[in-house]
Write a protein that holds these residues in place. Structure first.
Motif, mmCIF file in Angstrom:
data_model
loop_
_atom_site.group_PDB
_atom_site.id
_atom_site.type_symbol
_atom_site.label_atom_id
_atom_site.label_comp_id
_atom_site.label_asym_id
_atom_site.label_seq_id
_atom_site.Cartn_x
_atom_site.Cartn_y
_atom_site.Cartn_z
ATOM 1 N N HIS A 148 0.787 -1.235 0.063
ATOM 2 C CA HIS A 148 -0.130 0.062 0.053
ATOM 3 C C HIS A 148 0.917 1.145 0.024
ATOM 4 C CE1 HIS A 148 -3.361 2.544 0.715
ATOM 5 N NE2 HIS A 148 -2.835 2.852 1.967
ATOM 6 N N PRO A 150 0.033 4.664 -1.660
ATOM 7 C CA PRO A 150 -0.855 5.647 -2.155
ATOM 8 C C PRO A 150 -0.070 6.897 -2.742
ATOM 9 C CG PRO A 150 -1.462 5.376 -0.076
ATOM 10 C CD PRO A 150 -0.548 4.507 -0.241
ATOM 11 N N GLY A 156 -4.743 2.277 -3.933
ATOM 12 C CA GLY A 156 -4.454 1.775 -2.601
ATOM 13 C C GLY A 156 -5.015 0.488 -2.200
ATOM 14 N N THR A 158 -7.334 -1.330 0.703
ATOM 15 C CA THR A 158 -8.359 -0.900 1.861
ATOM 16 C C THR A 158 -8.633 -2.212 2.774
ATOM 17 O OG1 THR A 158 -10.387 -1.478 0.691
ATOM 18 C CG2 THR A 158 -9.611 0.684 0.393
ATOM 19 N N ASP A 178 2.486 -0.964 4.697
ATOM 20 C CA ASP A 178 1.900 0.239 4.644
ATOM 21 C C ASP A 178 2.810 1.359 4.439
ATOM 22 O OD1 ASP A 178 0.217 2.292 4.619
ATOM 23 O OD2 ASP A 178 -0.287 2.265 6.664
ATOM 24 N N SER A 180 2.014 4.470 3.237
ATOM 25 C CA SER A 180 1.070 5.534 3.262
ATOM 26 C C SER A 180 1.640 6.639 3.795
ATOM 27 C CB SER A 180 -0.427 5.533 3.868
ATOM 28 O OG SER A 180 -0.324 5.115 5.349
ATOM 29 N N ASP A 182 1.120 7.339 6.769
ATOM 30 C CA ASP A 182 0.145 8.229 7.988
ATOM 31 C C ASP A 182 -0.133 7.022 8.977
ATOM 32 O OD1 ASP A 182 -2.282 8.813 9.338
ATOM 33 O OD2 ASP A 182 -3.539 8.689 7.396
ATOM 34 N N ASN A 185 -3.600 5.385 9.573
ATOM 35 C CA ASN A 185 -3.858 4.278 8.643
ATOM 36 C C ASN A 185 -3.308 3.148 8.931
ATOM 37 O OD1 ASN A 185 -4.997 3.904 5.612
ATOM 38 N ND2 ASN A 185 -3.074 2.752 5.578
ATOM 39 N N THR A 186 -2.160 3.025 9.447
ATOM 40 C CA THR A 186 -1.547 1.691 9.658
ATOM 41 C C THR A 186 -2.397 1.203 11.069
ATOM 42 O OG1 THR A 186 0.769 2.521 9.140
ATOM 43 C CG2 THR A 186 0.680 0.662 10.461
#
Length: 327
Positions: A148, A150, A156, A158, A178, A180, A182, A185-186
């Motif tokens: 992932h 993005p 990405g 989900t 991950d 990202s 963020d 998000n993780t």
């Protein structure tokens, strides 16, 4: 060829892995000797290998070139249980061929991008893509770590897609990276799949794409990190991973995390054309091997002034790459 070892679910790969930077010769062809040597150095620093990630310039290489470099690693006797090569391509056919080659050699898993060229695709489309790969590879040893990222791929992964894939292919879908950037998000993925993680290692393992989140990831039952800067700072990152895995959450490890962050901040500086170019320049400096600075277009190398700036900033923080110097 090394003997193939099938990893049981309870013995999944974890810890610190480097998306191995790819050295190129003057004609921009991959350099297998430097590649193998760098991989061997990483392994000596307790760092696993995730060749053909973003930092590897993987999408600037053909599948033939990736297989060529993989075969050089296998021929050198590299332990496949410490490898998670990137195999995700926009073409299902290429992804299947590369993945099958990796699994045939007994690697611990594959890191798989979604097909990223077409944007705003549906969850159904992504599910069909990964489903096709699993079914066409048709090997019980397959362990896919979904990638992932993005900020780069735009397309990405989900939690809903992961849940659907896990339900259909609980053995093949092993985890994710991950990238990202963020932490929230993780944390969402860690929370959603917490019941399938834990010491039995039979569920869904979450790696962070930056060691800046390593401590938080380990404190939330994460599996480790697959980080660009593990190419140059593997031992220190592995040290935090080891300590965070062994001590209780009330032990203050923030100073150790902060030291890792200082190093990463140097390499991710906007003063340099890319982190990839900065990492390669650092290897060129510390290995005393200028050939390492080369990147493939559309990336560009650091200028002479930028290289001097990088060297100065690394010296200022007491950075070192022990044992990498090329005599």
């Amino acid at each position: 060829m090394p003997e193939t070892r099938i990893l049981p679910p309870s013995d999944r790969i974890r810890g610190v892995l480097a998306p191995v930077v790819t050295p190129f010769k003057a004609d921009l062809s991959p350099d297998p000797q430097r590649f193998v040597r760098h991989c061997q150095w990483l392994l000596s620093q307790n760092c696993g290998l995730a060749p053909f990630g973003t930092t590897s310039e993987a999408n600037s290489m053909s599948t033939h070139e990736r297989i060529f470099l993989l075969d050089a690693l296998f021929a050198a006797g590299t332990d496949p249980s410490r490898m998670m090569p990137g195999t995700g391509c926009c073409s299902t056919t290429e992804t299947v061929g590369l993945t099958a080659h990796v699994i045939k050699h007994g690697c611990a898993g594959v890191l798989m991008l979604p097909p990223f060229y077409y944007k705003n695709v549906s969850e159904e489309g992504l599910y069909r893509y990964f489903s096709e790969v699993v079914q066409r590879v048709g090997d019980a040893r397959l362990r896919i770590y979904l990638y992932h990222i993005p900020p780069v791929a735009i397309v990405g992964i989900t939690p809903k897609l992961v849940q659907r894939l896990l339900k259909a292919y609980p053995n093949a879908i092993a985890g994710m990276k991950d990238s990202s950037g963020d932490w929230n998000n993780t944390k969402t993925f860690l929370d959603v799949f917490a019941e399938s993680a834990g010491p039995t290692r039979t569920g869904f393992d979450v790696f962070v794409g930056s060691e800046s989140f390593l401590l938080a990831n380990m404190r939330n039952r994460g599996a480790g990190t697959i980080s660009a800067t593990a190419n140059v700072n593997p031992a220190a990152i592995h040290e935090l991973y080891t300590v965070a895995s062994a001590v209780s959450a009330d032990v203050d490890l923030e100073p150790q995390q902060a030291r890792l962050n200082v190093v990463r901040e140097v390499f991710s500086s906007r003063k340099f054309p890319s982190m990839i170019a900065a990492l390669k320049q650092a290897i060129a400096i510390y290995a005393n091997d200028p050939e390492w600075a080369r990147v493939r277009p559309p990336l560009v190398e650091l200028t002479t002034e930028q290289a001097k700036l990088l060297a100065g900033e690394l010296k200022a923080i007491g950075f070192a790459m022990n044992g990498i110097r090329r005599d």
